[in-house]
Design a protein around this motif. Structure first.
Motif, mmCIF file in Angstrom:
data_model
loop_
_atom_site.group_PDB
_atom_site.id
_atom_site.type_symbol
_atom_site.label_atom_id
_atom_site.label_comp_id
_atom_site.label_asym_id
_atom_site.label_seq_id
_atom_site.Cartn_x
_atom_site.Cartn_y
_atom_site.Cartn_z
ATOM 1 N N HIS A 234 0.830 -1.205 0.000
ATOM 2 C CA HIS A 234 0.000 0.000 0.000
ATOM 3 C C HIS A 234 0.867 1.259 0.000
ATOM 4 O O HIS A 234 1.859 1.355 0.722
ATOM 5 C CB HIS A 234 -0.896 -0.010 1.251
ATOM 6 C CG HIS A 234 -1.796 1.174 1.373
ATOM 7 N ND1 HIS A 234 -2.876 1.375 0.564
ATOM 8 C CD2 HIS A 234 -1.770 2.240 2.237
ATOM 9 C CE1 HIS A 234 -3.496 2.492 0.912
ATOM 10 N NE2 HIS A 234 -2.837 3.035 1.921
ATOM 11 N N ASN A 247 0.906 4.953 9.672
ATOM 12 C CA ASN A 247 0.663 3.513 9.828
ATOM 13 C C ASN A 247 0.036 2.991 8.545
ATOM 14 O O ASN A 247 -0.185 3.725 7.596
ATOM 15 C CB ASN A 247 -0.215 3.231 11.044
ATOM 16 C CG ASN A 247 -1.514 4.035 11.014
ATOM 17 O OD1 ASN A 247 -1.992 4.413 9.940
ATOM 18 N ND2 ASN A 247 -2.070 4.305 12.181
ATOM 19 N N CYS A 248 -0.265 1.710 8.529
ATOM 20 C CA CYS A 248 -0.870 1.093 7.347
ATOM 21 C C CYS A 248 -2.150 0.383 7.764
ATOM 22 O O CYS A 248 -2.197 -0.242 8.835
ATOM 23 C CB CYS A 248 0.102 0.108 6.696
ATOM 24 S SG CYS A 248 -0.554 -0.614 5.173
ATOM 25 N N PRO A 249 -3.195 0.460 6.947
ATOM 26 C CA PRO A 249 -4.443 -0.206 7.313
ATOM 27 C C PRO A 249 -4.358 -1.719 7.342
ATOM 28 O O PRO A 249 -5.274 -2.378 7.864
ATOM 29 C CB PRO A 249 -5.420 0.265 6.218
ATOM 30 C CG PRO A 249 -4.573 0.750 5.089
ATOM 31 C CD PRO A 249 -3.315 1.256 5.710
ATOM 32 N N CYS A 250 -3.267 -2.304 6.830
ATOM 33 C CA CYS A 250 -3.212 -3.771 6.764
ATOM 34 C C CYS A 250 -3.014 -4.405 8.136
ATOM 35 O O CYS A 250 -3.434 -5.543 8.357
ATOM 36 C CB CYS A 250 -2.123 -4.234 5.797
ATOM 37 S SG CYS A 250 -0.423 -4.020 6.388
#
Length: 364
Positions: A234, A247-250
């Motif tokens: 992403h 941050n990352c949504p994953c």
């Protein structure tokens, strides 16, 4: 050698035939500029054998070209090549490029186009090159330092661009944005600004043409950071105010790598690209016209792209067909185009996960 309308000898000068496309686009942009303003004075600060001033004069019909080459051993071949021009249309010097730029500033001798085709990064010449560029004029910048722009030497990228470049799949575009961002920040320090005219990656060299304007163009929306998650693929942009919350949504524990600051705005001026394309069509330059049309399609898209190989790898499938994937994304309501800096990729406003999911639906 023959390139465009120019016939020239190379001698001991460095000459890269594969970079002809960068010179083609510069000639087109210079011609459009002359048509708009009624004049064109060009300073080629590192001219080599002189192919660029020859083409600016013969094809863009420049009123005056200053060909400077720091290596005096190239004096004979340069004089031989430019002898094809009328004597009152050019000047040859053998000085350090920065000395030339400061001389221009001291004498108030400003140029419509300053072309700087250096080796390595552009940092030693951006600030000084601006001194020789007239307001509204253009500065053509170069980087051949792929290690710094691709994230393989972050320390060098900090020294060169004042930005930390990290490795990720859209590194070719990152190189262009680092150059523009550095130029924009350098101009802003003087109360000035730059606007991209066009940006080009030839597979080995990054070249960016920018226009000098009277007001800073740096904003929170067009100068910031790109974050990439190596876990899920992403991408997202990050402004200064949210650097502490990347941050990352994953996954909560996924920490993306962050590159920047860099230019996040458009890589090109669409109106100028259209005029350049029309001119290329009139001149019979079909491949250049095709490239310019491709560049115009990516103007409003995000500051990154997805390589087809990365989509296939993460989706555990064959590499998807580019054109079918673009069509499928557009059918789903997304914008999508071929990235001009990597024809084996997709530039889209769809999230990477959505792009992978759509790619799976078009698998044979």
């Amino acid at each position: 050698m023959q390139e465009g309308k120019a016939t020239f000898a190379v001698g001991q000068a460095f000459y890269r035939p594969k970079s002809a496309i960068a010179r083609d686009l510069a000639v087109l942009a210079a011609t459009v500029y002359r048509q708009h303003h009624g004049h064109l004075r060009v300073l080629d600060a590192m001219t080599g054998c002189g192919v660029r001033p020859l083409r600016y004069r013969l094809e863009a019909e420049a009123d005056w070209v200053w060909a400077n080459e720091g290596n005096p051993e190239l004096a004979d071949v340069l004089a031989q090549n430019l002898a094809a021009l009328p004597t009152n249309t050019y000047r040859i010097t053998h000085q350090d490029a920065n000395q030339v730029f400061f001389t221009c500033y001291q004498q108030r001798d400003f140029y419509d186009l300053v072309d700087i085709d250096n080796f390595g990064g552009p940092a030693p010449y951006v600030g000084t090159g601006l001194w020789a560029t007239r307001l509204g004029g253009m500065l053509y910048l170069t980087s051949t330092d792929g290690r710094a722009t691709s994230g393989h030497d972050p320390e060098r990228s900090v020294r060169t661009y004042g930005a930390c470049a990290r490795s990720h799949p859209a590194a070719h575009e990152q190189g262009l944005r680092l150059i523009i961002g550095h130029a924009a920040q350098t101009a802003a320090a003087r109360g000035l600004g730059i606007e991209p005219v066009f940006s080009l990656f030839t597979g080995q060299v990054h070249r960016v043409m920018v226009r000098l304007v009277s007001k800073s163009t740096l904003t929170e929306s067009n100068y910031g950071f790109v974050a990439y998650c190596h876990r899920c693929g992403h991408f997202k942009t990050v402004d200064w105010r949210h650097l502490g919350r990347v941050n990352c949504p994953c996954a909560p524990e996924a920490l993306p790598v962050v590159s920047g600051p860099m230019w996040l705005g458009p890589l090109h001026d669409r109106e100028i690209l259209v005029e350049m394309q029309e001119l290329a069509d009139r001149w019979g330059w079909s491949s250049q016209a095709k490239l310019l049309a491709m560049m115009a399609q990516e103007v409003d898209l995000p500051p990154y792209y997805y390589p087809l190989g990365e989509i296939g790898r993460r989706g555990q499938m064959d590499i998807p067909n580019r054109d079918r994937l673009i069509a499928a994304l557009q059918t789903k309501g997304y914008q999508a185009a071929i990235p001009s800096m990597d024809w084996q990729g997709v530039k889209t406003n769809a999230a990477f996960g959505d792009c992978v999911a759509i790619a799976k639906t078009i698998q044979p």
